[in-house]
Motif scaffolding. Structure first.
Motif, short mmCIF file in Angstrom:
data_model
loop_
_atom_site.label_atom_id
_atom_site.label_comp_id
_atom_site.label_asym_id
_atom_site.label_seq_id
_atom_site.Cartn_x
_atom_site.Cartn_y
_atom_site.Cartn_z
N LEU A 1 75.73 96.73 -22.20
CA LEU A 1 75.88 95.42 -21.57
C LEU A 1 75.30 95.46 -20.16
O LEU A 1 75.45 96.45 -19.45
CB LEU A 1 77.36 95.04 -21.51
N ASP B 1 74.51 89.05 -27.89
CA ASP B 1 75.88 89.38 -28.25
C ASP B 1 76.53 88.17 -28.92
O ASP B 1 76.03 87.04 -28.82
CB ASP B 1 76.68 89.78 -27.00
N PHE C 1 78.15 87.94 -19.70
CA PHE C 1 78.59 89.25 -19.22
C PHE C 1 78.36 89.34 -17.71
O PHE C 1 77.28 89.03 -17.21
CB PHE C 1 77.83 90.39 -19.90
N PRO D 1 81.25 99.16 -24.44
CA PRO D 1 80.45 98.27 -23.57
C PRO D 1 79.00 98.11 -24.05
O PRO D 1 78.05 98.42 -23.34
CB PRO D 1 80.52 98.97 -22.22
N GLU E 1 88.10 94.03 -23.98
CA GLU E 1 87.26 92.89 -24.38
C GLU E 1 86.14 93.29 -25.33
O GLU E 1 85.46 92.42 -25.87
CB GLU E 1 86.65 92.23 -23.14
N ASN E 2 85.95 94.58 -25.51
CA ASN E 2 84.85 95.06 -26.34
C ASN E 2 85.34 96.18 -27.26
O ASN E 2 85.38 97.36 -26.86
CB ASN E 2 83.70 95.58 -25.46
N GLY F 1 80.71 86.79 -30.58
CA GLY F 1 82.15 87.05 -30.53
C GLY F 1 82.89 86.06 -31.40
O GLY F 1 82.43 84.93 -31.61
N ASP G 1 76.26 95.50 -26.66
CA ASP G 1 76.11 94.18 -27.27
C ASP G 1 76.03 94.29 -28.79
O ASP G 1 76.24 95.38 -29.36
CB ASP G 1 74.88 93.46 -26.70
N TYR H 1 82.82 87.68 -19.53
CA TYR H 1 83.52 88.89 -19.97
C TYR H 1 82.96 90.11 -19.25
O TYR H 1 81.84 90.08 -18.72
CB TYR H 1 83.45 89.05 -21.48
#
Length: 205
Positions: A131, A170, A183, A123, A118-119, A172, A125, A112
């Motif tokens: 990130l 991180d 990442f 950006p 996507e976050n 998800g 964690d 990602y």
């Protein structure tokens, strides 16, 4: 009985009392681990086999015990045996560094970017830190957050060749079970070229 025969007879008697072996001089006892109450059938030899302790070590731990007179109810000291230390499992990096690890996992890896798409929280964690290369998302039930890992088996120009050290900082909703999300700095379209790959993850000590 002459002196020589008497000496041989004495040695045979001692060997019988010890269960077939003689104490060698110059040996010292190990630290005591436990007490043991003898039975009528016990000999030092039998006890050394029972507790997997060298005969000489067992006898040295009980210097006041007459080896010819082990009887039921006699209190004996059973010394601690040798502790077997398992050699640490290690993996060698491309730079020649040896890393000790606790376990190794075969997982599916995706990648990602720092894209807002996507976050949802920006950006950063799970801990709110920016990130960066070396950040991975994991299922905390499989790889605890904060774990250091070494990843091998991927094929992508945006990652260190041959393997990389990363930190599980991180998570998800889509990362469940044996899955990780790596990442990678760059645009979302560039990072998407990573696809889905089978990689090996060494969870470091």
């Amino acid at each position: 009985m002459n002196r020589l025969n008497w000496k041989k007879a004495g040695l045979r008697a001692a060997a019988f009392a010890l269960g077939g072996a003689l104490l060698l001089p110059g040996l010292t006892a190990h630290a005591a681990a436990a007490n043991y109450t003898a039975t009528d059938s016990d000999t030092f030899w039998k006890l050394s086999k029972k507790f997997n302790i060298p005969l000489n070590t067992l006898m040295a731990a009980n210097p006041k015990v007459n080896p010819y007179n082990i009887y039921a109810g006699l209190k004996l000291t059973i010394p601690s045996g040798s502790v077997k230390v398992q050699a640490a499992q290690t993996v060698t990096t491309m730079k020649g560094e040896s890393l000790a690890y606790k376990k190794v996992l075969q997982v599916k890896a995706s990648a990602y970017s720092a894209s807002v798409a996507e976050n949802a929280w920006g950006p950063v964690d799970y801990f709110g830190k920016p990130l960066k290369l070396g950040t991975i998302a994991v299922d905390p039930k499989i790889i605890p957050l904060g774990s250091k890992v070494y990843i091998t088996g991927y094929d992508f120009n945006g990652l260190p060749k041959g393997g990389m050290i990363a930190t599980a900082t991180d998570s998800g909703s889509a990362i469940k079970g044996n899955r990780i999300d790596i990442f990678i700095p760059g645009s979302r379209s560039y990072v998407s070229k990573f696809g889905m790959q089978n990689v090996k993850v060494y969870v470091l000590k």
